[in-house]
Design an enzyme around this catalytic site. Structure first.
Site, PDB file in Angstrom:
ATOM      1  N   GLN A 171       0.813  -1.217   0.000  1.00 54.95           N
ATOM      2  CA  GLN A 171       0.000   0.000   0.000  1.00 54.95           C
ATOM      3  C   GLN A 171       0.847   1.266   0.000  1.00 54.95           C
ATOM      4  OE1 GLN A 171      -2.449   0.798   3.485  1.00 54.95           O
ATOM      5  NE2 GLN A 171      -1.322  -0.652   4.730  1.00 54.95           N
ATOM      6  N   VAL A 172       1.995   1.247   0.673  1.00 54.21           N
ATOM      7  CA  VAL A 172       2.864   2.430   0.660  1.00 54.21           C
ATOM      8  C   VAL A 172       3.450   2.631  -0.725  1.00 54.21           C
ATOM      9  CG1 VAL A 172       4.992   3.431   1.552  1.00 54.21           C
ATOM     10  CG2 VAL A 172       3.394   2.324   3.116  1.00 54.21           C
TER      11      VAL A 172
ATOM     12  N   THR B  43       4.088  -8.375   6.429  1.00 50.81           N
ATOM     13  CA  THR B  43       3.337  -7.541   7.373  1.00 50.81           C
ATOM     14  C   THR B  43       2.169  -8.255   8.044  1.00 50.81           C
ATOM     15  OG1 THR B  43       1.975  -6.679   5.568  1.00 50.81           O
ATOM     16  CG2 THR B  43       3.950  -5.420   6.151  1.00 50.81           C
TER      17      THR B  43
ATOM     18  N   TYR C 153       6.866 -10.750  14.280  1.00 51.86           N
ATOM     19  CA  TYR C 153       6.892  -9.627  13.341  1.00 51.86           C
ATOM     20  C   TYR C 153       7.839  -8.527  13.819  1.00 51.86           C
ATOM     21  CZ  TYR C 153       5.435  -5.366  10.948  1.00 51.86           C
ATOM     22  OH  TYR C 153       5.440  -4.176  10.256  1.00 51.86           O
TER      23      TYR C 153
ATOM     24  N   ASP D 286       6.666   0.553  14.473  1.00 47.38           N
ATOM     25  CA  ASP D 286       6.542   0.767  15.916  1.00 47.38           C
ATOM     26  C   ASP D 286       6.615  -0.545  16.689  1.00 47.38           C
ATOM     27  OD1 ASP D 286       3.872   0.627  14.450  1.00 47.38           O
ATOM     28  OD2 ASP D 286       3.248   0.100  16.474  1.00 47.38           O
TER      29      ASP D 286
ATOM     30  N   ASP E  62      12.704 -10.147  -5.937  1.00 47.69           N
ATOM     31  CA  ASP E  62      12.535 -10.517  -4.537  1.00 47.69           C
ATOM     32  C   ASP E  62      13.732  -9.960  -3.770  1.00 47.69           C
ATOM     33  OD1 ASP E  62      12.438 -11.765  -2.054  1.00 47.69           O
ATOM     34  OD2 ASP E  62      11.937 -13.732  -2.854  1.00 47.69           O
TER      35      ASP E  62
END
Length: 291
Positions: free
Chosen positions: A11-12, A62, A125, A102, A36
């Site tokens: 999405q970014v 993610t 993660y 974060d 990749d």
């Protein structure tokens, strides 16, 4: 300045590609099938063909909860890949901007996290993202690591789009109210990436690790309430948004209770500050729902 971005389907990256086109920037974006980031040969080939002046890494694993059951995939995407990419950038003599999270923090701090706070990831993660940061630092001095949080936008799957979908189907939503963070629009992240690129082009860049997140903090409940209130202007629907605790909504991965990031160092260094999260959230809702 020619920019090469990995992770084109994220999405970014999709937001960054759209903004680059609007601003007339020279950006080439490659998805995993094209290069990749954990494949050293593919990365070297992409850099040789594109001949970029700077590289943006928007590729990552993610799926926070799935990572708990598939640590090898998370390791490949979040640690091995950045290590390979950073080494290739160092060899080619070009800087790397790497997006982090974060989730490298455990969320126990009372106030907003600053760059010098010790990291203590809670799960797979966050642990693999922390390892990716370390790999980038070890491989190349010419890096900017951007830690961001609660990412949303018009592209891809994210919390805002999930809330719009649920609000269209349900009369009552239950949303966690004891986790706090800074919702960050992909538009602002794209602008931040370009601010770093412009500093590199101008010769004024200061390499290192920075926090970059939307201006202002809220809870998931507060974020959802704002989204649904704005959406009601388009849909007329106002489902009830009920507050629950983290314990009421157990997940495989533990989330930081506090994900608030202090972005003042980035603003001072690169002269860009994210918009208030409420403003950007409203813009995205309008983009998705307006006729």
């Amino acid at each position: 300045m020619r920019i090469l971005m990995f992770g084109a389907n994220g999405q970014v990256a999709r937001e960054t590609v759209a903004l680059a086109a609007a601003q007339g920037r020279d950006l080439v974006a490659l998805d995993r099938t094209q290069a990749d980031i954990a494949d050293a040969e593919a990365v070297a080939r992409a850099i040789a063909e594109v001949k970029p002046d700077i590289v943006f890494n928007g590729a990552a694993y993610t799926a926070v909860d799935k990572a708990e059951g598939d640590p090898a995939a998370a390791e490949r995407g979040n640690a091995t890949g950045p290590a390979v990419l950073a080494a290739a950038c160092a060899k080619a003599g070009i800087p790397l901007v790497h997006i982090s999270t974060d989730y490298v923090f455990d969320g126990t701090k009372t106030g907003a996290y600053v760059e010098s706070d010790p990291i203590a990831p809670l799960g797979v993660y966050g642990g693999t993202k922390a390892a990716g940061e370390a790999a980038v630092r070890a491989a190349t001095e010419r890096h900017v690591i951007l830690r961001t949080s609660w990412v949303y936008g018009a592209h891809g799957a994210n919390f805002l789009k999930t809330m719009l979908r649920l609000a269209g189907d349900r009369d009552r939503l239950t949303i966690v109210a004891d986790q706090r963070g800074c919702p960050t629009a992909t538009r602002d992240i794209a602008e931040a990436l370009f601010a770093v690129a412009d500093a590199v082009a101008a010769g004024t860049v200061r390499y290192g690790t920075y926090h970059f997140a939307g201006t202002g903090a809220t809870t998931w409940h507060g974020f959802a309430s704002e989204i649904i209130a704005h959406a009601a202007r388009h849909t007329g629907r106002t489902p009830d948004v009920a507050a629950i605790t983290t314990a009421d909504y157990p997940t495989p991965a533990q989330r930081p209770a506090n994900s608030e990031l202090d972005s003042s160092l980035f603003e001072q260094t690169f002269r860009y500050r994210a918009a208030p999260w409420q403003t950007r959230a409203g813009e995205v809702v309008d983009t998705l729902l307006a006729p």
